[in-house]
Motif scaffolding. Structure first.
Motif, PDB file in Angstrom:
ATOM      1  N   LYS A   5       0.816  -1.222   0.000  1.00 56.01           N
ATOM      2  CA  LYS A   5       0.000   0.000   0.000  1.00 56.01           C
ATOM      3  C   LYS A   5       0.848   1.270   0.000  1.00 56.01           C
ATOM      4  CE  LYS A   5      -4.402  -1.431   1.087  1.00 56.01           C
ATOM      5  NZ  LYS A   5      -5.712  -0.896   1.189  1.00 56.01           N
ATOM      6  N   TYR A  49      -4.773   1.135  -8.656  1.00 54.99           N
ATOM      7  CA  TYR A  49      -5.456   0.296  -7.670  1.00 54.99           C
ATOM      8  C   TYR A  49      -5.793  -1.078  -8.255  1.00 54.99           C
ATOM      9  CZ  TYR A  49      -5.962   3.651  -3.906  1.00 54.99           C
ATOM     10  OH  TYR A  49      -5.696   4.502  -2.863  1.00 54.99           O
ATOM     11  N   TYR A  53      -4.596  -4.558  -6.559  1.00 50.35           N
ATOM     12  CA  TYR A  53      -5.544  -5.587  -6.107  1.00 50.35           C
ATOM     13  C   TYR A  53      -5.555  -6.820  -7.008  1.00 50.35           C
ATOM     14  CZ  TYR A  53      -7.307  -2.586  -2.450  1.00 50.35           C
ATOM     15  OH  TYR A  53      -7.398  -1.807  -1.314  1.00 50.35           O
ATOM     16  N   HIS A  56      -3.275  -8.780  -4.805  1.00 50.55           N
ATOM     17  CA  HIS A  56      -3.564  -8.786  -3.363  1.00 50.55           C
ATOM     18  C   HIS A  56      -5.065  -8.930  -3.136  1.00 50.55           C
ATOM     19  CE1 HIS A  56       0.265  -6.631  -3.816  1.00 50.55           C
ATOM     20  NE2 HIS A  56       0.589  -7.237  -2.700  1.00 50.55           N
ATOM     21  N   ARG A  57      -5.604 -10.119  -3.368  1.00 52.69           N
ATOM     22  CA  ARG A  57      -7.039 -10.369  -3.172  1.00 52.69           C
ATOM     23  C   ARG A  57      -7.242 -11.489  -2.171  1.00 52.69           C
ATOM     24  NH1 ARG A  57      -9.033 -11.406  -9.101  1.00 52.69           N
ATOM     25  NH2 ARG A  57      -6.927 -12.163  -9.250  1.00 52.69           N
ATOM     26  N   ASP A  62     -11.126  -7.042  -0.270  1.00 55.39           N
ATOM     27  CA  ASP A  62     -10.129  -6.815  -1.318  1.00 55.39           C
ATOM     28  C   ASP A  62     -10.638  -7.281  -2.673  1.00 55.39           C
ATOM     29  OD1 ASP A  62      -8.419  -5.743   0.538  1.00 55.39           O
ATOM     30  OD2 ASP A  62      -7.303  -7.604   0.830  1.00 55.39           O
ATOM     31  N   LYS A  63     -11.381  -8.377  -2.687  1.00 55.07           N
ATOM     32  CA  LYS A  63     -11.963  -8.870  -3.945  1.00 55.07           C
ATOM     33  C   LYS A  63     -12.997  -7.898  -4.483  1.00 55.07           C
ATOM     34  CE  LYS A  63     -11.097 -13.684  -2.912  1.00 55.07           C
ATOM     35  NZ  LYS A  63     -11.653 -14.987  -2.570  1.00 55.07           N
ATOM     36  N   ARG A  65     -13.023  -4.634  -3.891  1.00 53.76           N
ATOM     37  CA  ARG A  65     -12.252  -3.489  -4.374  1.00 53.76           C
ATOM     38  C   ARG A  65     -11.633  -3.782  -5.737  1.00 53.76           C
ATOM     39  NH1 ARG A  65      -9.448  -2.377   1.399  1.00 53.76           N
ATOM     40  NH2 ARG A  65     -11.092  -1.068   2.267  1.00 53.76           N
ATOM     41  N   TYR A  66     -11.139  -4.987  -5.906  1.00 50.52           N
ATOM     42  CA  TYR A  66     -10.562  -5.399  -7.187  1.00 50.52           C
ATOM     43  C   TYR A  66     -11.589  -5.236  -8.312  1.00 50.52           C
ATOM     44  CZ  TYR A  66      -9.287  -8.627 -10.909  1.00 50.52           C
ATOM     45  OH  TYR A  66      -9.041  -9.199 -12.140  1.00 50.52           O
TER      46      TYR A  66
END
Length: 191
Positions: A5, A49, A53, A56-57, A62-63, A65-66
């Protein structure tokens, strides 16, 4: 490409500095963006982003956001005419105008690149150094390896490598026309 991050924030701040001249917009400008959105900066932010992501899921949030950043990245790309691989560019990417820009996802371009509309870098795993400048209508038509501070002039077709860098190329096919002793951004923000 983006590891954590902290690096993600650095990429976003470098993109903001190169495109808008500040790390964070003043409050008045941020409020004005409600009525007059800055689509180029939104595209770059969602691209960074989405890149982060993609790797990084681990959690459900996080998924989500992805998928959010992926959807916004593709939607803004269609609106602006951009088709740029999310992991192609280093920090400080500058996109001064809307318009057709195509960059294949297997290419790797260093920090502080500038691309103008109607330009294309084919998906041939090209490797390009920092301070790359691709002018209006220029095309990299095959796999090339370019060093730092390479400028490809308007309406040129680049199909030769220049690993030593510090050069200006022009023509179709592009040929080295002169040396380039300083990066493209030196005249804007000093050396």
């Amino acid at each position: 490409m983006i590891a954590d991050k902290k690096e993600l924030r650095f990429y976003c701040m470098a993109d903001s500095m190169m495109n808008r001249g500040c790390f964070r917009l003043p409050l008045a400008h941020r409020l004005a963006r409600i009525f007059y959105p800055d689509h180029v900066m939104d595209y770059l932010r969602h691209m960074r982003y989405f890149s982060y992501y993609s790797a990084h899921r681990t959690r459900l949030l996080d998924k989500l956001r992805y998928f959010w950043h992926k959807a916004r990245y593709y939607k803004l790309g269609l609106k602006l005419g951009y088709s740029i691989g999310c992991d192609c560019f280093g920090y400080g990417l500058r996109l001064p105008h809307y318009g057709s820009i195509v960059v294949g996802k297997s290419n790797r371009i260093g920090p502080y690149a500038m691309l103008f509309p109607a330009s294309c870098i084919v998906d041939e795993a090209s490797e390009i150094g920092e301070a790359f400048f691709l002018a209006h209508g220029a095309v990299l038509s095959k796999q090339v390896r370019l060093g730092h501070q390479v400028v490809v002039a308007a309406n040129s077709v680049m199909n030769v490598s220049c690993e030593e860098g510090c050069a200006i190329f022009a023509g179709s096919p592009a040929k080295k026309v002169k040396d380039n002793p300083q990066p493209w951004y030196a005249g804007v923000w000093g050396k």
